[in-house]
Design an enzyme around this catalytic site. Structure first.
Site, short mmCIF file in Angstrom:
data_model
loop_
_atom_site.label_atom_id
_atom_site.label_comp_id
_atom_site.label_asym_id
_atom_site.label_seq_id
_atom_site.Cartn_x
_atom_site.Cartn_y
_atom_site.Cartn_z
N HIS A 132 0.81 -1.22 0.00
CA HIS A 132 0.00 0.00 0.00
C HIS A 132 0.84 1.27 0.00
O HIS A 132 0.33 2.36 -0.27
CB HIS A 132 -1.00 0.00 1.17
CG HIS A 132 -0.40 0.19 2.52
ND1 HIS A 132 -0.26 -0.85 3.41
CD2 HIS A 132 0.06 1.29 3.15
CE1 HIS A 132 0.27 -0.39 4.53
NE2 HIS A 132 0.47 0.89 4.40
N ASP A 162 0.07 -7.68 1.27
CA ASP A 162 0.46 -6.29 1.45
C ASP A 162 1.98 -6.14 1.51
O ASP A 162 2.51 -5.41 2.35
CB ASP A 162 -0.19 -5.68 2.70
CG ASP A 162 -0.11 -4.16 2.69
OD1 ASP A 162 -0.09 -3.58 1.59
OD2 ASP A 162 -0.04 -3.56 3.78
N GLY A 234 3.12 6.67 8.64
CA GLY A 234 4.47 6.87 8.16
C GLY A 234 5.37 5.70 8.47
O GLY A 234 6.44 5.56 7.89
N ASN A 235 4.96 4.83 9.39
CA ASN A 235 5.77 3.67 9.75
C ASN A 235 5.57 2.48 8.82
O ASN A 235 6.27 1.47 8.93
CB ASN A 235 5.47 3.21 11.18
CG ASN A 235 6.18 4.04 12.23
OD1 ASN A 235 5.56 4.86 12.90
ND2 ASN A 235 7.48 3.84 12.36
N SER A 236 4.62 2.54 7.92
CA SER A 236 4.34 1.40 7.05
C SER A 236 5.57 0.97 6.27
O SER A 236 6.23 1.79 5.64
CB SER A 236 3.25 1.74 6.03
OG SER A 236 1.99 1.57 6.59
N ILE A 291 -9.17 -22.97 -4.53
CA ILE A 291 -9.91 -24.24 -4.67
C ILE A 291 -11.41 -24.03 -4.86
O ILE A 291 -12.09 -24.91 -5.37
CB ILE A 291 -9.65 -25.20 -3.49
CG1 ILE A 291 -10.11 -24.60 -2.16
CG2 ILE A 291 -8.19 -25.58 -3.44
CD1 ILE A 291 -9.99 -25.59 -1.00
N GLY A 292 -11.96 -22.89 -4.45
CA GLY A 292 -13.36 -22.59 -4.75
C GLY A 292 -14.37 -23.08 -3.74
O GLY A 292 -15.34 -23.75 -4.13
N VAL A 293 -14.15 -22.75 -2.48
CA VAL A 293 -15.11 -23.13 -1.44
C VAL A 293 -15.40 -21.94 -0.54
O VAL A 293 -14.60 -21.02 -0.43
CB VAL A 293 -14.59 -24.29 -0.56
CG1 VAL A 293 -14.47 -25.57 -1.36
CG2 VAL A 293 -13.26 -23.92 0.10
N GLN A 294 -16.56 -21.99 0.08
CA GLN A 294 -16.89 -21.05 1.15
C GLN A 294 -16.80 -21.84 2.45
O GLN A 294 -17.38 -22.92 2.56
CB GLN A 294 -18.30 -20.48 0.96
CG GLN A 294 -18.66 -19.39 1.98
CD GLN A 294 -20.06 -18.86 1.75
OE1 GLN A 294 -21.04 -19.52 2.08
NE2 GLN A 294 -20.16 -17.67 1.19
N ILE A 295 -16.04 -21.32 3.41
CA ILE A 295 -15.76 -22.08 4.62
C ILE A 295 -16.10 -21.28 5.86
O ILE A 295 -16.19 -20.05 5.82
CB ILE A 295 -14.28 -22.53 4.68
CG1 ILE A 295 -13.36 -21.33 4.46
CG2 ILE A 295 -14.02 -23.62 3.65
CD1 ILE A 295 -11.88 -21.68 4.51
#
Length: 503
Positions: A132, A162, A234-236, A291-295
């Site tokens: 970011h 990130d 500012g620390n990022s 993989i295509g799942v809702q967990i």
């Protein structure tokens, strides 16, 4: 917004300070830090109570990153400059949408400058920072500790973790900082945070590790180190170092009710970052597995309802058609307990394991189904950003008279063709429609609502209200403390555990 964010604002600083300009909008502030290449011994550094030896070794490798943002990428209106894919986009909007930094500089040029932090990893100029910090930058400039300014190019970035790597071309070998071992950190261990808060210059703050494994619900890599060393905008991208002077984390986020540091900060663990950075340096990008799942989590009630010995694993709420999970034979109601021979203890475990795998890899996968383990083989797919392993939120009028299910407190009706259409359900969908919920019974406490469609009871599909009622009754007779329902609400599916009434 998560429950955490309902109580606190999370500033996506994450080492970034926002500078508002009248035409160009706003700019980010953050910094980077790194460590000297010469070997040092810090074993007795705390004998006199001073961190000076660590600071003198690490500070030369701390850099400031300045980026130029085009006007359309700046955010005077409070829109996140991190981009919609940033794991901290929502937190940024929450904070900066209501409160912005003072105006230190007026730039009517239609551009905005942003500052961030990072650290030098190699003597020839590879630098680590947060994604970011450099996201959507048109130019990147690095300022070394001695004041030297050099143009930088983006080597690679990964919004999901990130993390980003930039490269400069120095005229002499640079001071560097080495990776440490974050997995050895314990709550209570001393640490230092180095960065450029608010753009005032390189600053060092000290504290301890407050906690490990914090989950901010920002993505598959949530495993943050919580610290009490003050970090601010500012620390990022700046390093979090241990008493051996090595990087154990990358400072990334803060909790803040007022915009300033309150001693609750977060860093990406070095063991996680090191793997991602190595891939970015080699290939410039990362393809995360899919993989295509809702967990969702396996609670004690869920474990009891399906006969699992302990509440561990990842409960599959939905399997998307045509995905690697569907091709491997994973079903809704399965509990994933292992992947690639490694135990899966939570949905977060599974998300991180899959994200770390490369598309095309074949892995063994174990699920708990119908009271027994079942071994499957899955070929990992590529995550194009449109899907993944999603952590599900826990959470009409019928033609004929509804049937009462007094043990949990719902009134059910059959799913008719008209009902399917009004609820926006597929033509072939079967189940039992929740027509009413008794506010004093367990179903209401579990969050069931009129219009919900119960698709299965204790992992067994139900095609009608009668089948659902029978399945619930059988669960009660079997001595279960709760019943597990797969519920469809609009276009989402989730498992809900409903305890049986007492007495």
């Amino acid at each position: 917004m998560t429950r955490i964010l309902e109580k606190y604002r999370v500033a996506a600083l994450l080492g970034v300070a926002l500078l508002v300009v009248p035409v160009a909008a706003s700019s980010l502030l953050g910094t980077q830090a790194a460590q000297a290449a010469a070997p040092q011994s810090f074993g007795s550094v705390l004998a006199d109570g001073s961190f000076a030896a660590i600071v003198s070794a690490d500070k030369p490798a701390v850099v400031t990153i300045t980026t130029t943002l085009k006007a359309e990428n700046a955010s005077a209106d409070g829109t996140s400059p991190f981009g919609g894919d940033s794991p901290f986009d929502q937190q940024f909007r929450d904070f900066f949408g209501e409160r912005q930094m003072p105006v230190p500089d007026q730039r009517p040029s239609g551009k905005a400058e942003a500052l961030g932090s990072g650290f030098v990893l190699t003597r020839d100029g590879y630098i680590v920072t947060n994604n970011h910090v450099i996201d959507k930058a048109s130019t990147i400039k690095v300022t070394l500790d001695d004041g030297t300014e050099l143009p930088a190019k983006l080597v690679g970035a990964d919004p999901k973790s990130d993390l980003a790597v930039v490269k400069i071309e120095p005229d002499k070998p640079l001071a560097t900082i080495d990776w440490g071992q974050s997995d050895k950190l314990r709550a209570g261990d001393p640490i230092l945070a180095i960065g450029n808060p608010f753009g005032i210059g390189t600053t060092v703050t000290a504290g301890i590790v407050s906690a490990r494994g914090r989950d901010l619900h920002s993505g598959p890599y949530d495993d943050f180190i919580q610290i009490d060393a003050p970090i601010n905008h500012g620390n990022s991208g700046g390093p979090l170092v241990g008493i051996d002077g090595k990087v154990v984390g990358i400072n990334t986020a803060i909790y803040s009710p007022n915009g300033g540091s309150v001693g609750v900060g977060f860093a990406i663990p070095s063991d996680q970052a090191q793997t991602v950075v190595a891939k970015l340096m080699k290939d410039g990008s990362i393809e995360h597995g899919f993989i295509g799942v809702q967990i969702q989590p396996v609670t004690a009630d869920v474990a009891d309802a399906i006969g699992l010995a302990k509440p561990a694993g990842a409960l599959v709420a939905r399997v998307d058609d045509g995905t690697p999970a569907a091709k491997a034979g994973i079903r809704s109601g399965d509990v994933v307990t292992a992947l690639g021979g490694k135990a899966v203890t939570s949905p977060r475990d599974l998300s991180r394991m899959v994200a770390d795998l490369s598309p095309g890899e074949k892995q063994g996968l174990t699920v708990w189904r119908d009271g027994a383990d079942k071994n499957l083989t899955i070929t990992i797919g590529a995550n194009d950003g449109g899907g993944g392993q999603v952590l599900a939120d826990a959470g009409g009028k019928s033609g004929e008279a509804g049937q009462r299910v007094p043990t949990i407190g719902v009134q059910l009706g059959d799913l008719t063709a008209d009902m399917r259409q009004s609820l926006g359900l597929p033509k072939g969908e079967n189940g039992a429609v929740v027509e009413g919920v008794n506010p004093d019974r367990p179903a209401a406490d579990a969050g069931l609502q009129p219009g919900d469609v119960i698709l299965s009871v204790n992992q067994k599909p139900v095609a009608s209200a009668r089948e659902a009622k029978t399945a619930v009754a059988e669960a009660g007779k079997a001595g279960r403390k709760a019943v597990l329902l797969l519920v469809q609400r609009q276009d989402e599916q989730t498992f809900v555990t409903v305890p049986f009434s007492v007495g």
